[in-house]
Design a protein around this motif. Sequence first.
Motif, PDB file in Angstrom:
ATOM      1  N   ILE A  79       0.836  -1.204   0.000  1.00 11.89           N
ATOM      2  CA  ILE A  79       0.000   0.000   0.000  1.00 11.89           C
ATOM      3  C   ILE A  79       0.868   1.250   0.000  1.00 11.89           C
ATOM      4  O   ILE A  79       0.616   2.205  -0.743  1.00 11.89           O
ATOM      5  N   ASP A  80       1.926   1.260   0.831  1.00 15.57           N
ATOM      6  CA  ASP A  80       2.830   2.414   0.862  1.00 15.57           C
ATOM      7  C   ASP A  80       3.485   2.634  -0.494  1.00 15.57           C
ATOM      8  O   ASP A  80       3.576   3.771  -0.973  1.00 15.57           O
ATOM      9  N   GLU A  81       3.946   1.563  -1.130  1.00 17.00           N
ATOM     10  CA  GLU A  81       4.577   1.677  -2.441  1.00 17.00           C
ATOM     11  C   GLU A  81       3.586   2.188  -3.484  1.00 17.00           C
ATOM     12  O   GLU A  81       3.925   3.037  -4.306  1.00 17.00           O
ATOM     13  N   LEU A  82       2.366   1.670  -3.454  1.00 16.17           N
ATOM     14  CA  LEU A  82       1.342   2.123  -4.401  1.00 16.17           C
ATOM     15  C   LEU A  82       1.004   3.589  -4.184  1.00 16.17           C
ATOM     16  O   LEU A  82       0.829   4.353  -5.148  1.00 16.17           O
ATOM     17  N   ASN A  83       0.921   4.010  -2.921  1.00 15.50           N
ATOM     18  CA  ASN A  83       0.666   5.431  -2.627  1.00 15.50           C
ATOM     19  C   ASN A  83       1.802   6.313  -3.131  1.00 15.50           C
ATOM     20  O   ASN A  83       1.579   7.413  -3.632  1.00 15.50           O
ATOM     21  N   LYS A  84       3.048   5.820  -3.014  1.00 15.84           N
ATOM     22  CA  LYS A  84       4.194   6.578  -3.529  1.00 15.84           C
ATOM     23  C   LYS A  84       4.100   6.706  -5.048  1.00 15.84           C
ATOM     24  O   LYS A  84       4.423   7.760  -5.606  1.00 15.84           O
ATOM     25  N   MET A  85       3.653   5.642  -5.700  1.00 19.13           N
ATOM     26  CA  MET A  85       3.498   5.682  -7.148  1.00 19.13           C
ATOM     27  C   MET A  85       2.426   6.696  -7.548  1.00 19.13           C
ATOM     28  O   MET A  85       2.599   7.458  -8.504  1.00 19.13           O
ATOM     29  N   ILE A  86       1.322   6.712  -6.802  1.00 18.05           N
ATOM     30  CA  ILE A  86       0.244   7.673  -7.075  1.00 18.05           C
ATOM     31  C   ILE A  86       0.755   9.088  -6.893  1.00 18.05           C
ATOM     32  O   ILE A  86       0.524   9.963  -7.730  1.00 18.05           O
ATOM     33  N   THR A  87       1.479   9.317  -5.801  1.00 14.97           N
ATOM     34  CA  THR A  87       2.033  10.642  -5.524  1.00 14.97           C
ATOM     35  C   THR A  87       2.980  11.064  -6.643  1.00 14.97           C
ATOM     36  O   THR A  87       2.955  12.207  -7.094  1.00 14.97           O
ATOM     37  N   SER A  88       3.795  10.131  -7.106  1.00 14.85           N
ATOM     38  CA  SER A  88       4.723  10.422  -8.192  1.00 14.85           C
ATOM     39  C   SER A  88       3.969  10.781  -9.467  1.00 14.85           C
ATOM     40  O   SER A  88       4.333  11.729 -10.164  1.00 14.85           O
ATOM     41  N   ILE A  89       2.927  10.022  -9.779  1.00 15.63           N
ATOM     42  CA  ILE A  89       2.135  10.291 -10.972  1.00 15.63           C
ATOM     43  C   ILE A  89       1.433  11.642 -10.864  1.00 15.63           C
ATOM     44  O   ILE A  89       1.386  12.416 -11.818  1.00 15.63           O
ATOM     45  N   GLU A  90       0.893  11.929  -9.693  1.00  8.63           N
ATOM     46  CA  GLU A  90       0.189  13.197  -9.489  1.00  8.63           C
ATOM     47  C   GLU A  90       1.157  14.354  -9.294  1.00  8.63           C
ATOM     48  O   GLU A  90       0.748  15.502  -9.246  1.00  8.63           O
ATOM     49  N   ASN A  91       2.456  14.052  -9.121  1.00  2.00           N
ATOM     50  CA  ASN A  91       3.486  15.053  -8.889  1.00  2.00           C
ATOM     51  C   ASN A  91       3.182  15.886  -7.646  1.00  2.00           C
ATOM     52  O   ASN A  91       3.279  17.108  -7.669  1.00  2.00           O
ATOM     53  N   ILE A  92       2.786  15.218  -6.602  1.00  5.70           N
ATOM     54  CA  ILE A  92       2.465  15.898  -5.350  1.00  5.70           C
ATOM     55  C   ILE A  92       3.710  15.939  -4.472  1.00  5.70           C
ATOM     56  O   ILE A  92       4.398  14.941  -4.287  1.00  5.70           O
ATOM     57  N   LYS A  93       3.982  17.107  -3.940  1.00 10.25           N
ATOM     58  CA  LYS A  93       5.088  17.273  -3.013  1.00 10.25           C
ATOM     59  C   LYS A  93       4.659  16.726  -1.650  1.00 10.25           C
ATOM     60  O   LYS A  93       3.524  16.928  -1.223  1.00 10.25           O
ATOM     61  N   THR A  94       5.562  15.990  -0.985  1.00 12.40           N
ATOM     62  CA  THR A  94       5.265  15.446   0.335  1.00 12.40           C
ATOM     63  C   THR A  94       6.293  15.919   1.348  1.00 12.40           C
ATOM     64  O   THR A  94       7.422  16.277   0.993  1.00 12.40           O
ATOM     65  N   CYS A  95       5.901  15.884   2.608  1.00 13.81           N
ATOM     66  CA  CYS A  95       6.793  16.273   3.699  1.00 13.81           C
ATOM     67  C   CYS A  95       7.935  15.265   3.786  1.00 13.81           C
ATOM     68  O   CYS A  95       7.682  14.054   3.833  1.00 13.81           O
ATOM     69  N   PRO A  96       9.170  15.733   3.831  1.00 10.61           N
ATOM     70  CA  PRO A  96      10.301  14.804   3.925  1.00 10.61           C
ATOM     71  C   PRO A  96      10.385  14.108   5.282  1.00 10.61           C
ATOM     72  O   PRO A  96      11.027  13.081   5.409  1.00 10.61           O
ATOM     73  N   VAL A  97       9.705  14.640   6.287  1.00  2.13           N
ATOM     74  CA  VAL A  97       9.750  14.045   7.627  1.00  2.13           C
ATOM     75  C   VAL A  97       8.674  12.982   7.810  1.00  2.13           C
ATOM     76  O   VAL A  97       8.957  11.854   8.209  1.00  2.13           O
ATOM     77  N   CYS A  98       7.415  13.320   7.494  1.00  2.00           N
ATOM     78  CA  CYS A  98       6.316  12.391   7.784  1.00  2.00           C
ATOM     79  C   CYS A  98       5.583  11.878   6.552  1.00  2.00           C
ATOM     80  O   CYS A  98       4.746  10.988   6.655  1.00  2.00           O
ATOM     81  N   GLY A  99       5.855  12.430   5.370  1.00  2.00           N
ATOM     82  CA  GLY A  99       5.227  11.955   4.149  1.00  2.00           C
ATOM     83  C   GLY A  99       3.850  12.518   3.848  1.00  2.00           C
ATOM     84  O   GLY A  99       3.207  12.109   2.890  1.00  2.00           O
ATOM     85  N   THR A 100       3.380  13.455   4.638  1.00  2.00           N
ATOM     86  CA  THR A 100       2.068  14.062   4.413  1.00  2.00           C
ATOM     87  C   THR A 100       2.075  14.845   3.098  1.00  2.00           C
ATOM     88  O   THR A 100       3.014  15.594   2.844  1.00  2.00           O
ATOM     89  N   PRO A 101       1.057  14.674   2.245  1.00  2.00           N
ATOM     90  CA  PRO A 101       0.985  15.463   1.005  1.00  2.00           C
ATOM     91  C   PRO A 101       0.914  16.961   1.326  1.00  2.00           C
ATOM     92  O   PRO A 101       0.232  17.372   2.259  1.00  2.00           O
ATOM     93  N   LEU A 102       1.658  17.753   0.543  1.00  2.00           N
ATOM     94  CA  LEU A 102       1.730  19.197   0.777  1.00  2.00           C
ATOM     95  C   LEU A 102       1.261  19.955  -0.442  1.00  2.00           C
ATOM     96  O   LEU A 102       1.400  19.489  -1.571  1.00  2.00           O
ATOM     97  N   GLU A 103       0.725  21.124  -0.219  1.00  2.00           N
ATOM     98  CA  GLU A 103       0.374  22.023  -1.305  1.00  2.00           C
ATOM     99  C   GLU A 103       1.582  22.902  -1.586  1.00  2.00           C
ATOM    100  O   GLU A 103       2.447  23.096  -0.724  1.00  2.00           O
TER     101      GLU A 103
END
Length: 156
Positions: A79-103
């Motif tokens: 699930i974590d890997e799939l979420n990372k793939m989704i984030t990569s596809i959506e080009n969403i920036k995430t927090c380097p500490v906790c991974g929370t999606p950021l605007e």
Amino acid sequence: MAFLGDISKKISATGQTVVHKAKGMADITGLKSQISDEQRKIDKYYQNLGKLYYDLQHKDPIPELQELVALIRNSYYKIDELNKMITSIENIKTCPVCGTPLEDNMVFCVGCGSRIENSNPPSREGTVPDTKFCVNCGSKIPKAAAFCVKCGAKQD
């Protein structure tokens, strides 16, 4: 005449028997429904018990449950890997500490409060739905934010 009286008594008795059996069937159906309800509750309790066991013992499960715990752990990794793939596809920036999606305009993470380096200047375009205001600086922040995106203050 006696013959008709006997038939009448037999019809009456049969009718009462049918009514009694119909009532019994309705009672049985109700009881079976209650049994099904209780079985569903038990199934839910088992599910909750398993989740609680995993949450408490996933690092040191008893030998009989090690395989199931490993399967659950592997599913979480997937699930974590799939979420990372989704984030990569959506080009969403995430927090380097906790991974929370950021605007793009966030200076602080809404999940852990960490300062976000290289953040873009705030944009006035597109308001965030379900917002609230920071208890410290009054900035508009996402409703679910635990920390302010502008000043980093913990929200109550």
